[in-house]
Scaffold this motif. Sequence first.
Motif, PDB file in Angstrom:
ATOM      1  N   LEU A 108       0.816  -1.212   0.000  1.00 46.68           N
ATOM      2  CA  LEU A 108       0.000   0.000   0.000  1.00 46.68           C
ATOM      3  C   LEU A 108       0.851   1.264   0.000  1.00 46.68           C
ATOM      4  O   LEU A 108       0.525   2.238  -0.682  1.00 46.68           O
ATOM      5  CB  LEU A 108      -0.952  -0.008   1.198  1.00 46.68           C
ATOM      6  N   MET A 109       1.953   1.267   0.737  1.00 46.31           N
ATOM      7  CA  MET A 109       2.796   2.468   0.775  1.00 46.31           C
ATOM      8  C   MET A 109       3.456   2.725  -0.575  1.00 46.31           C
ATOM      9  O   MET A 109       3.509   3.865  -1.040  1.00 46.31           O
ATOM     10  CB  MET A 109       3.870   2.355   1.861  1.00 46.31           C
ATOM     11  N   VAL A 110       3.964   1.680  -1.225  1.00 47.06           N
ATOM     12  CA  VAL A 110       4.590   1.854  -2.543  1.00 47.06           C
ATOM     13  C   VAL A 110       3.558   2.328  -3.553  1.00 47.06           C
ATOM     14  O   VAL A 110       3.812   3.240  -4.349  1.00 47.06           O
ATOM     15  CB  VAL A 110       5.277   0.548  -3.002  1.00 47.06           C
ATOM     16  N   GLY A 111       2.372   1.738  -3.525  1.00 44.34           N
ATOM     17  CA  GLY A 111       1.310   2.181  -4.425  1.00 44.34           C
ATOM     18  C   GLY A 111       0.901   3.615  -4.179  1.00 44.34           C
ATOM     19  O   GLY A 111       0.704   4.390  -5.120  1.00 44.34           O
ATOM     20  N   LEU A 112       0.803   3.988  -2.925  1.00 45.23           N
ATOM     21  CA  LEU A 112       0.451   5.367  -2.580  1.00 45.23           C
ATOM     22  C   LEU A 112       1.502   6.335  -3.101  1.00 45.23           C
ATOM     23  O   LEU A 112       1.171   7.372  -3.699  1.00 45.23           O
ATOM     24  CB  LEU A 112       0.299   5.501  -1.057  1.00 45.23           C
ATOM     25  N   VAL A 113       2.772   6.011  -2.907  1.00 44.44           N
ATOM     26  CA  VAL A 113       3.852   6.874  -3.398  1.00 44.44           C
ATOM     27  C   VAL A 113       3.791   7.002  -4.921  1.00 44.44           C
ATOM     28  O   VAL A 113       3.946   8.099  -5.467  1.00 44.44           O
ATOM     29  CB  VAL A 113       5.227   6.343  -2.927  1.00 44.44           C
ATOM     30  N   CYS A 114       3.525   5.903  -5.615  1.00 42.99           N
ATOM     31  CA  CYS A 114       3.437   5.954  -7.079  1.00 42.99           C
ATOM     32  C   CYS A 114       2.295   6.847  -7.539  1.00 42.99           C
ATOM     33  O   CYS A 114       2.450   7.642  -8.474  1.00 42.99           O
ATOM     34  CB  CYS A 114       3.273   4.551  -7.652  1.00 42.99           C
ATOM     35  N   PHE A 115       1.133   6.739  -6.904  1.00 47.12           N
ATOM     36  CA  PHE A 115       0.015   7.597  -7.277  1.00 47.12           C
ATOM     37  C   PHE A 115       0.308   9.064  -6.970  1.00 47.12           C
ATOM     38  O   PHE A 115      -0.043   9.951  -7.750  1.00 47.12           O
ATOM     39  CB  PHE A 115      -1.273   7.162  -6.578  1.00 47.12           C
ATOM     40  N   VAL A 116       0.959   9.333  -5.847  1.00 43.29           N
ATOM     41  CA  VAL A 116       1.315  10.721  -5.513  1.00 43.29           C
ATOM     42  C   VAL A 116       2.296  11.275  -6.536  1.00 43.29           C
ATOM     43  O   VAL A 116       2.154  12.418  -6.996  1.00 43.29           O
ATOM     44  CB  VAL A 116       1.878  10.810  -4.071  1.00 43.29           C
ATOM     45  N   LEU A 133       5.519   4.373 -14.644  1.00 49.25           N
ATOM     46  CA  LEU A 133       4.876   4.687 -13.369  1.00 49.25           C
ATOM     47  C   LEU A 133       3.437   4.183 -13.352  1.00 49.25           C
ATOM     48  O   LEU A 133       2.991   3.576 -12.374  1.00 49.25           O
ATOM     49  CB  LEU A 133       4.920   6.197 -13.125  1.00 49.25           C
ATOM     50  N   SER A 134       2.715   4.397 -14.432  1.00 50.22           N
ATOM     51  CA  SER A 134       1.326   3.942 -14.518  1.00 50.22           C
ATOM     52  C   SER A 134       1.243   2.419 -14.490  1.00 50.22           C
ATOM     53  O   SER A 134       0.327   1.853 -13.887  1.00 50.22           O
ATOM     54  CB  SER A 134       0.677   4.474 -15.800  1.00 50.22           C
ATOM     55  N   SER A 135       2.193   1.753 -15.122  1.00 49.46           N
ATOM     56  CA  SER A 135       2.219   0.286 -15.109  1.00 49.46           C
ATOM     57  C   SER A 135       2.455  -0.243 -13.698  1.00 49.46           C
ATOM     58  O   SER A 135       1.837  -1.225 -13.282  1.00 49.46           O
ATOM     59  CB  SER A 135       3.294  -0.240 -16.052  1.00 49.46           C
ATOM     60  N   ILE A 136       3.347   0.404 -12.962  1.00 52.31           N
ATOM     61  CA  ILE A 136       3.591   0.010 -11.576  1.00 52.31           C
ATOM     62  C   ILE A 136       2.333   0.213 -10.747  1.00 52.31           C
ATOM     63  O   ILE A 136       1.945  -0.658  -9.959  1.00 52.31           O
ATOM     64  CB  ILE A 136       4.788   0.793 -10.986  1.00 52.31           C
ATOM     65  N   CYS A 137       1.673   1.359 -10.921  1.00 55.69           N
ATOM     66  CA  CYS A 137       0.425   1.626 -10.188  1.00 55.69           C
ATOM     67  C   CYS A 137      -0.626   0.566 -10.510  1.00 55.69           C
ATOM     68  O   CYS A 137      -1.316   0.074  -9.614  1.00 55.69           O
ATOM     69  CB  CYS A 137      -0.124   3.011 -10.540  1.00 55.69           C
ATOM     70  N   ALA A 139      -0.135  -2.540 -11.643  1.00 53.93           N
ATOM     71  CA  ALA A 139       0.261  -3.834 -11.085  1.00 53.93           C
ATOM     72  C   ALA A 139      -0.008  -3.881  -9.579  1.00 53.93           C
ATOM     73  O   ALA A 139      -0.567  -4.867  -9.070  1.00 53.93           O
ATOM     74  CB  ALA A 139       1.737  -4.103 -11.372  1.00 53.93           C
ATOM     75  N   LEU A 140       0.360  -2.832  -8.860  1.00 55.18           N
ATOM     76  CA  LEU A 140       0.133  -2.802  -7.412  1.00 55.18           C
ATOM     77  C   LEU A 140      -1.356  -2.787  -7.088  1.00 55.18           C
ATOM     78  O   LEU A 140      -1.800  -3.417  -6.125  1.00 55.18           O
ATOM     79  CB  LEU A 140       0.833  -1.592  -6.788  1.00 55.18           C
ATOM     80  N   SER A 141      -2.137  -2.075  -7.881  1.00 49.97           N
ATOM     81  CA  SER A 141      -3.584  -2.035  -7.656  1.00 49.97           C
ATOM     82  C   SER A 141      -4.217  -3.400  -7.901  1.00 49.97           C
ATOM     83  O   SER A 141      -5.100  -3.828  -7.149  1.00 49.97           O
ATOM     84  CB  SER A 141      -4.229  -0.989  -8.570  1.00 49.97           C
ATOM     85  N   LEU A 142      -3.759  -4.089  -8.935  1.00 48.66           N
ATOM     86  CA  LEU A 142      -4.293  -5.431  -9.205  1.00 48.66           C
ATOM     87  C   LEU A 142      -3.908  -6.418  -8.104  1.00 48.66           C
ATOM     88  O   LEU A 142      -4.728  -7.251  -7.704  1.00 48.66           O
ATOM     89  CB  LEU A 142      -3.818  -5.927 -10.571  1.00 48.66           C
ATOM     90  N   THR A 171      -7.597   0.447  -9.101  1.00 48.48           N
ATOM     91  CA  THR A 171      -7.311  -0.181 -10.383  1.00 48.48           C
ATOM     92  C   THR A 171      -7.838   0.664 -11.536  1.00 48.48           C
ATOM     93  O   THR A 171      -7.153   0.844 -12.546  1.00 48.48           O
ATOM     94  CB  THR A 171      -7.922  -1.603 -10.427  1.00 48.48           C
ATOM     95  N   VAL A 172      -9.021   1.227 -11.379  1.00 48.15           N
ATOM     96  CA  VAL A 172      -9.579   2.100 -12.417  1.00 48.15           C
ATOM     97  C   VAL A 172      -8.699   3.348 -12.591  1.00 48.15           C
ATOM     98  O   VAL A 172      -8.420   3.774 -13.717  1.00 48.15           O
ATOM     99  CB  VAL A 172     -11.039   2.487 -12.079  1.00 48.15           C
ATOM    100  N   GLY A 173      -8.254   3.932 -11.490  1.00 47.16           N
ATOM    101  CA  GLY A 173      -7.377   5.100 -11.572  1.00 47.16           C
ATOM    102  C   GLY A 173      -6.061   4.785 -12.262  1.00 47.16           C
ATOM    103  O   GLY A 173      -5.581   5.556 -13.097  1.00 47.16           O
TER     104      GLY A 173
END
Length: 193
Positions: A108-116, A133-137, A139-142, A171-173
Motif C-alpha cells: 500500500l505504501m509503494v502504491g500510494l507513493v506511485c500515485f502521488v 509509473l502507470s504500469s507500476i500503479c 500492477a500494485l492495484s491489481l 485499479t480504475v485510476g
Amino acid sequence: MVMCAKCGHDISNGAAFCPSCGKPIAGIEAIRREKSSLVRQGAIVGLIGYAGLALIAGMLGFFYVFGEPSQPSPPSLAGAIKDMESDLHGEQMLQDATPFLLFVAVLLMVGLVCFVIGFVRANELGRSHLIALSSICLALSLVTLVVALAWLNIMLLCMGWMVGWQPVLMTVGAYKMLSASLKMPKDSPDAAI
C-alpha cells in the motif's frame, strides 16, 4: 517549414520536435498537457481508493485496539486460565499474521507513493516514465485487488459496499493513468527525467 520559437531553426511541417533544440511543437504540447491532465485525474481516482483503504484500516485497527471491553468474570482459577489462553491465542494469531500485514503495508505504501508521484509530476515526466509509473500503479492495484478478494472473500459478500470498492477504484485510476500515458506524444530526444 516552420521556425522554432526557442532556437529559430527551420522545422519541417510534420515534425513533432525541433531537430536542433528538441522543443516540442505547439500542437504536440497541447496534446501533452491534455494527456498529463488525464494522468493526474487517474492518480486522483487512485488516491481516493487509497484514502478509503486507510479509513477502513484505521477503523478496523481502532476497533481491534479499543474494541468491546471484556465483561468482568467472577475471580476463579478456571476463568483466569481461560482468559490467559485466549490472550495467548490472540497474540499468536497476530504474530502469525505479521508477515502478511507487513507485505500489505509495504504494498500500500509503494502504491500510494506511485500515485502521488503521478499526481504531482505528471506534467514534468516524459511519456516513457509515465508509462512505467502507470504500469507500476496498475500492477500494485491489481495485487491489492487480488489480496482483498482472497483475504476478505466472505466479508466482501456481506459488506462489499464497505470494503470492496477501494481496490477497484485504485485499479480504475491506474488504468486511466496508463491509458492517458500511452496516448501521449513520443518523448523528445532530450526529455528530462
